[in-house]
Design an enzyme around this catalytic site. Structure first.
Site, PDB file in Angstrom:
ATOM      1  N   ASN A  68     -28.173  24.744  43.147  1.00 46.10           N
ATOM      2  CA  ASN A  68     -29.533  24.722  42.611  1.00 46.10           C
ATOM      3  C   ASN A  68     -29.522  24.389  41.128  1.00 46.10           C
ATOM      4  OD1 ASN A  68     -28.380  27.341  42.388  1.00 46.10           O
ATOM      5  ND2 ASN A  68     -30.377  28.314  42.230  1.00 46.10           N
ATOM      6  N   GLU A  84     -32.165  24.661  38.117  1.00 45.75           N
ATOM      7  CA  GLU A  84     -33.477  25.119  37.667  1.00 45.75           C
ATOM      8  C   GLU A  84     -33.883  24.398  36.379  1.00 45.75           C
ATOM      9  OE1 GLU A  84     -33.200  29.402  37.590  1.00 45.75           O
ATOM     10  OE2 GLU A  84     -33.166  29.496  39.780  1.00 45.75           O
ATOM     11  N   CYS A 111     -33.440  22.917  44.810  1.00 49.24           N
ATOM     12  CA  CYS A 111     -32.604  23.809  45.619  1.00 49.24           C
ATOM     13  C   CYS A 111     -31.233  23.182  45.894  1.00 49.24           C
ATOM     14  CB  CYS A 111     -33.278  24.106  46.949  1.00 49.24           C
ATOM     15  SG  CYS A 111     -34.642  25.267  46.846  1.00 49.24           S
ATOM     16  N   GLU A 154     -29.620  22.956  48.729  1.00 47.11           N
ATOM     17  CA  GLU A 154     -29.623  22.125  49.938  1.00 47.11           C
ATOM     18  C   GLU A 154     -30.150  20.726  49.625  1.00 47.11           C
ATOM     19  OE1 GLU A 154     -30.868  25.142  49.478  1.00 47.11           O
ATOM     20  OE2 GLU A 154     -31.020  26.299  51.321  1.00 47.11           O
ATOM     21  N   CYS A 175     -35.205  28.002  52.021  1.00 48.61           N
ATOM     22  CA  CYS A 175     -36.665  27.994  51.848  1.00 48.61           C
ATOM     23  C   CYS A 175     -37.308  27.006  52.822  1.00 48.61           C
ATOM     24  CB  CYS A 175     -37.030  27.674  50.403  1.00 48.61           C
ATOM     25  SG  CYS A 175     -36.932  25.922  49.985  1.00 48.61           S
ATOM     26  N   CYS A 207     -36.699  23.338  52.184  1.00 49.08           N
ATOM     27  CA  CYS A 207     -35.341  22.892  52.518  1.00 49.08           C
ATOM     28  C   CYS A 207     -35.145  22.793  54.024  1.00 49.08           C
ATOM     29  CB  CYS A 207     -34.299  23.820  51.895  1.00 49.08           C
ATOM     30  SG  CYS A 207     -34.117  23.507  50.136  1.00 49.08           S
TER      31      CYS A 207
END
Ligand code: THU
Length: 130
Positions: A39, A41, A50, A52, A83, A86
């Site tokens: 990830n 950010e 993310c 993935e 999530c 994803c």
């Protein structure tokens, strides 16, 4: 190295200064190639990506588009739940039977099929034919 170890390794590179929740993901493609992501950010929070999504981007950039297996690792007290966004992104590149391996830092905590993770997924089958 196992898919789990690769995900664990790339997780170390995660840029997660805001949530402090580092995630690593590793994909094995149908042709046996490996792609990883973590990830990333951003100070503008919604711009975060993310793990993935990063691994999928690497897979597509690497010329592969079929996921055989994906492993997601986080330091989570319960099995990490990819999530919703994803789940949809993974479903684009696999069949419902492929295994999604969820892991904590010690190893696998749950194994679930893509179809269980995202039942009734929206797909290109729903789009009108041209
Ligand atoms: N995150 C992932 O990378 N993958 C998931 O499946 C769940 C959440 C990231 C996004 C954000 O950087 C952090 O975890 C906390 O939500």
């Amino acid at each position: 190295m196992s898919l789990f170890q690769l995900a664990l390794e790339v997780r170390k590179n995660a840029h997660a200064p805001y949530s402090k929740f580092k995630v690593g993901a590793a994909i094995r493609s149908m042709n046996g190639k490996i792609f990883v992501g973590c990830n990333v950010e951003n100070a503008a929070y919604p711009q975060g990506i993310c793990a993935e999504a990063g691994a999928i981007t690497a897979m597509i950039a690497g010329g592969e588009n079929e996921i055989k297996e994906i492993c997601v690792v986080a330091d989570s007290p319960v099995p990490i739940a990819p999530c919703g966004g994803c789940r949809q992104k993974i479903a684009e590149f696999c069949t419902p039977d492929i295994p999604v391996v969820l892991a904590d830092l010690k190893g696998e905590t749950k194994r679930i099929s893509m179809g269980e993770l995202l039942p009734h997924a929206f797909s290109n089958a729903h789009l009108p034919e041209e």
